[in-house]
Design an enzyme around this catalytic site. Structure first.
Site, short mmCIF file in Angstrom:
data_model
loop_
_atom_site.label_atom_id
_atom_site.label_comp_id
_atom_site.label_asym_id
_atom_site.label_seq_id
_atom_site.Cartn_x
_atom_site.Cartn_y
_atom_site.Cartn_z
N ASP A 2 0.92 -1.38 0.01
CA ASP A 2 0.48 0.46 0.16
C ASP A 2 0.52 1.01 0.15
O ASP A 2 2.19 0.92 -0.74
CB ASP A 2 -0.64 -0.06 1.01
CG ASP A 2 -2.52 0.59 0.93
OD1 ASP A 2 -2.35 1.83 0.70
OD2 ASP A 2 -3.41 -0.36 0.99
N HIS A 42 -3.77 5.69 3.05
CA HIS A 42 -4.25 4.88 2.88
C HIS A 42 -3.87 3.20 3.24
O HIS A 42 -4.29 2.86 4.05
CB HIS A 42 -4.64 5.02 1.47
CG HIS A 42 -5.16 3.29 0.98
ND1 HIS A 42 -4.89 2.73 0.46
CD2 HIS A 42 -7.11 3.66 0.70
CE1 HIS A 42 -5.27 1.43 0.04
NE2 HIS A 42 -6.80 2.59 -0.34
N SER A 45 -11.25 -1.57 -0.11
CA SER A 45 -9.87 -1.35 0.10
C SER A 45 -10.12 -1.14 1.63
O SER A 45 -9.29 -1.63 1.74
CB SER A 45 -8.94 0.38 -0.16
OG SER A 45 -8.34 0.67 -1.19
#
Ligand SMILES: *[C@@H]1O[C@H](CO)[C@@H](O)[C@H](O)[C@H]1NC(C)=O
Ligand SMILES: *[C@@H]1O[C@H](CO)[C@@H](O)[C@H](O)[C@H]1NC(C)=O
Ligand SMILES: *[C@@H]1O[C@H](CO)[C@@H](O)[C@H](O)[C@H]1NC(C)=O
Ligand SMILES: *[C@@H]1O[C@H](CO)[C@@H](O)[C@H](O)[C@H]1NC(C)=O
Ligand SMILES: *[C@@H]1O[C@H](CO)[C@@H](O)[C@H](O)[C@H]1NC(C)=O
Length: 780
Positions: free
Chosen positions: A156, A231, A558
């Site tokens: 990520d 994220h 996600s």
């Protein structure tokens, strides 16, 4: 009594909706592609043979040797090479012109040359909602000892190591088999790793080779494992975060945040960059290292949008194959391009593909009109001093001079008359192009509005806006509000503070944005596999963002993906020898297909409907059932290779993917439907068809299962044998399922289930069938 609240939700790298983010990325990339078009070089991934047992140094020399022959000098070769892949497979990434790439493709030792591709990154009541909590007697969390000893690898945007979610208080040391490292870099040194974060690596060479040096000035990005976006921090804390007390998002969703496997270790592989996207050369390098390092689970919340690369061309599919062949489970998000059919991505059968669903937490926000009528929308809004009446106007009624009425209705940029918008709360309707609440709120702010009520398709995915308060309502409430503004000369509205309400909203439902099956690459493989919480998830965030937040709400597949990764870590703690296929089977066959009222679950979308396996495969994950599945459908690496053969891929492509020189490659297409998946999908049923499956008993040694069928409409289904008796010597049994079309139509998909029951376990296998008269559509 205290409450556990966990936080969930993905959508953005930038603090707005991911959709907005995706648009920005595309623009950035298109510009770069133009620049590239002039220079003509590009990153290519070159796959060599099957010699991975060779010394890594020798492999690297081989890679340089190939480049030397084409580029003519050692210097040029060294300059061109980006990565040497040495662990999971042999190959390299290099900067080449198309001519050089095609020369290399003709080398006898070279199996494939694939151009680099750019991927995009696609949270805590959620764990209580899933009954993954310490109070659930004999549940997965206690049986799995919170994931102790397992390592979850996250591909990520890196990690914000100071977040309380990554505290290592009470953590054990990294397992002795762990070979990973803590790479240093900008604002990240060895002291940032601990017993929680036991590995951290970063990969930028593929990205920079294609787009030039990454601009990390002004703290916009860090050339290190540090997460500039949030994220990766979010997904990492969902899967593995430690227990953090007293978290909230501006006072909302207040409570305790924790990851699914709070005692698991984290290995961070930063492959995504704030400036836009994740390069496949970098992703492959991360897969390669993670296999060497010794992770147990890989969580990959990344993807592309249609059209999708084939399984032998898609680096995520390739990297995942090598990991799965080594017993590492790979979990991926299914994509956010729902609710349209055939949008599901990451559909290779060896991957666990995760859809996003809602939980039972809502954020109702009251809207009170001047006539005392009250409606409810959803928002994240907790500002007390806003609690008074403001003038209220419908966008369409304040069109700017040179603007279009349709644009003003949806409050497009520059469509509103600023004099008339100033100081007001504005009602906007989502456009046909599906404009988003976040971007519309910005337009209203720019026009001088102080608040927005955004009418849109019904969804529970609440958009985060920092500029002005934004309340989302459905079209029917929106229409009532228009009626009010037209009925009075002086319309006013008051927005109440958002409340957090748990347990009042029917859930789970599959989220609007969650991508749907069937797979456009291989419709015989049912995808997505399962659904997990992915709407309004509170989890850790990067402090580098504005405003700096410890915890943030996000929505997206996600966010759903790391929920399943955490559950897999718990399963791995209990069953360290189970194959990735066995783990997936346990999740799929025990999935829940009902909501919390015992009614068939529904899916958000157009139209709002009862769920089917294209929304969420086997159903919504039920971790406490997955730990005791009764029977599992196992698959070996050889089976996957046979599947690839039947898909029609050529020998060199398969040989590369499988890391084996010569694979016997039967091309019969019935192999496709006989892959031993925990589902049966026949996209074109022309005549009576028989498929076979083998189940392995992982429950009590002596067990008797009886088949029960809920046949898809328009078909009859017979299972043979219909009773399976397992004992100490008979642990695996084969059965056949014969499906007969009862109608003569060019039909649509219909759905059913095969259930194996022993009185304790219900092993539910989804059946997906489309009856057709002709295989070709040309006759239709
Ligand atoms: C590592 O970084 C921390 C702060 O992030 C700092 O306090 C420490 O001195 C650094 N250590 C080294 C060896 O640079
Ligand atoms: C709305 O309610 C308030 C108090 O509840 C009352 O004082 C007011 O007169 C009402 N207004 C209308 C238009 O009914
Ligand atoms: C599944 O097959 C693999 C080998 O392909 C084997 O190691 C494993 O024990 C089997 N059973 C389970 C439950 O994973
Ligand atoms: C094998 O298939 C790949 C990908 O589909 C293709 O690029 C390659 O040219 C094919 N090779 C041969 C020898 O046909
Ligand atoms: C298991 O069942 C098979 C027949 O289904 C039988 O031949 C075998 O002897 C049994 N084994 C044991 C250990 O009972």
């Amino acid at each position: 009594m205290y409450m556990y609240l966990c936080v969930y939700n993905f959508i953005s790298l930038m603090g707005f909706s991911s959709w907005v983010h995706v648009l920005l990325l595309v623009l950035v990339f298109q510009q770069k592609w133009l620049v590239l078009g002039i220079s003509e070089t590009k990153v290519y991934i070159v796959y060599m043979g099957h010699n991975t047992h060779t010394d890594p140094q020798i492999l690297q020399d081989t890679h340089h040797g190939v480049l030397l022959q084409v580029l003519g000098s050692k210097e040029a070769a060294t300059k061109s090479i980006v990565y040497s892949y040495k662990h999971a497979f042999s190959g390299f990434a290099a900067v080449l012109t198309p001519t050089q790439a095609s020369l290399i493709a003709d080398f006898p030792d070279v199996a494939r040359v694939i151009p680099n591709k750019i991927y995009k990154p696609h949270t805590t009541r959620s764990w209580d909602f899933l009954n993954v909590n310490p109070h659930f007697v004999n549940g997965i969390l206690s049986k799995g000892q919170s994931g102790v000893g397992t390592v979850i690898g996250i591909l990520d945007s890196g990690v914000w190591p100071e977040s309380r979610s990554f505290s290592d208080v009470g953590m054990r040391r990294a397992p002795s088999r762990w070979k990973g490292v803590c790479e240093e870099g900008e604002q990240f040194n060895k002291s940032n790793c601990n017993r929680k974060i036991i590995g951290a690596r970063w990969y930028v060479k593929g990205y920079e080779a294609e787009f030039g040096d990454l601009d990390a000035s002004g703290g916009s990005e860090f050339l290190s494992p540090r997460d500039a976006y949030g994220h990766g921090t979010h997904t990492s804390s969902i899967a593995s975060g430690a227990v953090v007390k007293d978290t909230s998002f501006f006072g909302l969703a207040h409570g305790l945040a924790r990851g699914g496997a709070p005692s698991s270790h984290l290995a961070v592989y930063k492959v995504c960059w704030a400036t836009g996207g994740c390069s496949s050369a970098d992703i492959l390098a991360a897969f390669d290292d993670s296999v060497h390092d010794g992770v147990d689970v890989l969580s990959v919340s990344l993807g592309t949008s249609p059209p999708f690369s084939t399984y032998v061309d898609d680096p995520l599919s390739i990297g995942a194959f090598h990991a799965v062949a080594r017993g590492i489970t790979v979990v991926s998000s299914c994509g956010n391009s729902g609710p349209y059919p055939q949008t599901v991505t990451n559909t290779a059968p060896w991957i666990i593909t995760v859809a996003a669903s809602t939980i039972d937490r809502a954020f109702p926000t009251s809207i009170t009109l001047g006539n005392n009528q009250t409606f409810f929308g959803q928002a994240f809004f907790a500002k007390k001093d806003f609690d008074k009446y403001y003038p209220f106007v419908y966008g369409e009624d304040i069109v700017a001079d040179d603007a279009d009425e349709d644009d003003a209705r949806s409050c497009e940029s520059d469509s509103l008359n600023k004099n008339l918008a100033k100081g007001k709360i504005i009602l906007c309707f989502q456009s046909r192009a599906r404009s988003l609440a976040a971007s519309t709120a910005k337009n209203v702010h720019a026009a001088g509005g102080v608040g927005i009520i955004f009418a849109q398709y019904p969804t529970k995915d609440v958009t985060l806006t920092f500029v002005i308060p934004c309340v989302q309502v459905d079209f029917s409430v929106g229409t009532s509000l228009v009626t009010y503004t037209e009925s009075t000369s002086n319309p006013v509205v008051k927005i109440g503070m958002t409340r957090t309400v748990i347990g009042k909203q029917t859930s789970p439902e599959v989220a609007f944005f969650s991508a749907r099956g069937p797979s456009s690459l291989s419709p015989t493989v049912l995808k997505p596999d399962v659904a997990a919480p992915g709407v309004n998830i509170l989890a850790s965030w990067s402090k580098n963002q504005v405003p700096p937040l410890d915890f943030k709400m996000e929505s997206g597949t996600s966010m759903a993906c790391p929920h399943v990764s955490g559950i897999v870590a718990l399963l791995k703690s209990v069953y360290p020898t189970w194959s990735p296929a066995a783990i997936k089977s346990a999740l799929v066959t025990t999935g829940s297909i009902e909501d919390d009222n015992g009614q068939p679950a529904v899916a958000e979308g157009a139209p709002h409907k009862q769920t089917d396996p294209f929304d969420y495969g086997g159903g919504h994950v039920d971790p406490n059932k997955a730990i005791n599945p009764g029977l599992i459908y196992n698959i070996t690496t050889k089976d996957y290779i046979r599947f690839l053969c039947a898909m029609g891929y050529n020998d060199s492509a398969i040989s590369f993917l499988s890391n084996q020189p010569h694979v016997p490659c039967p091309r019969k297409t019935n192999i496709l439907q006989n892959l031993n998946l925990p589902s049966i999908s026949i996209p074109e049923l022309v005549k009576t068809t028989t498929v076979s499956r083998t189940v392995t008993n992982v429950g009590p040694t002596s067990s008797l299962y009886v088949a029960r069928v809920e046949a898809p409409s328009g078909t009859s289904v017979v299972v043979e044998p219909s009773i399976l008796f397992f004992n100490a010597t008979k642990t695996r049994l084969r059965f056949k399922v014969t499906i007969r079309p009862l109608v003569r139509v060019q039909g649509r998909f219909s759905f059913g289930y095969l259930l194996w029951e022993d009185g304790t376990h219900v092993v539910r296998t989804p059946l997906v069938v489309r009856v057709v008269i002709e295989k070709s559509y040309s006759e239709v």
